[in-house]
Motif scaffolding. Structure first.
Motif, PDB file in Angstrom:
ATOM      1  N   ASP A 123      42.535  37.662  34.607  1.00 44.77           N
ATOM      2  CA  ASP A 123      42.168  36.848  35.765  1.00 44.77           C
ATOM      3  C   ASP A 123      43.202  36.974  36.883  1.00 44.77           C
ATOM      4  OD1 ASP A 123      40.518  34.849  37.102  1.00 44.77           O
ATOM      5  OD2 ASP A 123      42.164  33.459  36.722  1.00 44.77           O
ATOM      6  N   GLN A 127      42.635  38.801  40.503  1.00 39.80           N
ATOM      7  CA  GLN A 127      42.830  38.074  41.758  1.00 39.80           C
ATOM      8  C   GLN A 127      43.815  38.802  42.675  1.00 39.80           C
ATOM      9  OE1 GLN A 127      43.486  33.740  41.562  1.00 39.80           O
ATOM     10  NE2 GLN A 127      42.858  33.837  39.424  1.00 39.80           N
ATOM     11  N   ASP A 130      42.150  41.773  44.264  1.00 41.53           N
ATOM     12  CA  ASP A 130      41.258  41.330  45.343  1.00 41.53           C
ATOM     13  C   ASP A 130      42.055  40.947  46.583  1.00 41.53           C
ATOM     14  OD1 ASP A 130      39.174  41.715  43.588  1.00 41.53           O
ATOM     15  OD2 ASP A 130      38.956  39.593  43.073  1.00 41.53           O
TER      16      ASP A 130
END
Length: 300
Positions: A123, A127, A130
């Motif tokens: 995760d 992130q 991104d």
């Protein structure tokens, strides 16, 4: 062609990693790199407060402006920025100010204490990818032998599970040795995930304690050609990549000073593997994992 496509051999550059001269400010790093003959720097714009690390905030507005002025004056590039660490309470958004420096890559590693937090690592890594995408950066996940992700396979698992177009694996020659990675395992990593490599050498023995590994990694790396690392074998199994020389050595710094140590790092690197070339056949990103690995292994 992908925005994050691999290089040709002729495009590879040599960068001076900040850990090599950890006490220097980012501005000092640029000018030393230029005088020593490097193409780029790999500044630590996300400090982690290791011993002897420079004290000034690298993201202070005056420091950032001075850094950009140094780049413009010298023509030095920024290869990558360090060090985005995955910890139990990290907020990936805290990395964003460093993304504006103009680097090609961001280095990330995991420092959580649990061995059962794979989903969390995926995760946070996702992130961060991104967040870095609009800035044109890849996020290179490293596997220090004394961190949460200690092997090439563990790091590759996180990057593959995240499935981001700007994902990447950072190969450090020292950690290949300390983690006992067989060089053939490099062929299991898709070429599109390999963009750069950290360079240093070491003696054949492997420290059997975490303290010993940390001391070697932060204070006692050797110039390429002085130790055990098979640079030719590594480079032949990688696609064409950029080289960041990460070679802290407390004794050499005390004897030689920052600039001469940096210069010798580069001279030894070019003498040791400057003529080495990839023997891996590059594949397109649409090829399946199994077919890519089969073709790359057959080429070597």
């Amino acid at each position: 062609m992908s925005k994050f496509a691999t290089l040709s051999s002729e495009e590879s550059i040599f960068s001076l990693s900040h850990l090599t001269l950890i006490g220097a400010t980012p501005v000092e790093l640029v000018y030393i790199a230029a005088r020593a003959g490097y193409d780029a720097v790999s500044p630590r714009f996300i400090p982690i407060r290791v011993p002897d690390e420079f004290l000034e905030s690298p993201l202070d507005k005056a420091q950032v402006q001075a850094f950009k002025t140094a780049l413009a004056t010298t023509g030095i590039q920024v290869l990558d920025i360090e060090l985005a660490r995955i910890t139990e309470d990290v907020d990936p958004c805290s990395f964003e100010p460093a993304l504006e420096i103009g680097a090609k890559h961001m280095i990330m590693s995991a420092w959580t204490n649990s061995r059962d937090d794979r989903d969390y690592l995926i995760d946070v890594y996702s992130q961060t990818c991104d967040l870095a995408m609009p800035y044109g950066l890849t996020v290179e996940l490293e596997f220090p032998s004394f961190s949460r992700l200690r092997t090439l396979d563990e790091a590759l698992d996180i990057v593959r599970a995240s499935d981001r177009p700007n994902g990447g694996i950072l190969v450090d020659t020292l950690y290949l040795h300390l983690s006992r990675v067989d060089l053939g395992e490099l062929l299991h990593v898709p070429s599109e995930l390999l963009h750069m490599i950290h360079i240093s050498d070491c003696l054949p023995g492997i420290a059997d304690t975490q303290v010993g590994m940390i001391q070697l990694a932060r204070d006692a790396r050797l110039y390429p050609g002085e130790g055990w690392i098979d640079f030719n074998g590594i480079i032949e199994r990688m696609p064409p990549v950029n080289y960041s020389i990460e070679l802290p050595n407390r004794t050499r710094l005390a004897e030689l000073g920052y600039e001469e140590h940096a210069r010798r790092c580069l001279v030894h690197a070019k003498n040791s593997f400057g003529k080495s070339r990839s023997k891996r056949r590059l594949q397109t990103s649409t090829m399946s994992k199994s077919k890519e690995e089969k073709n790359e292994q057959a080429t070597y």
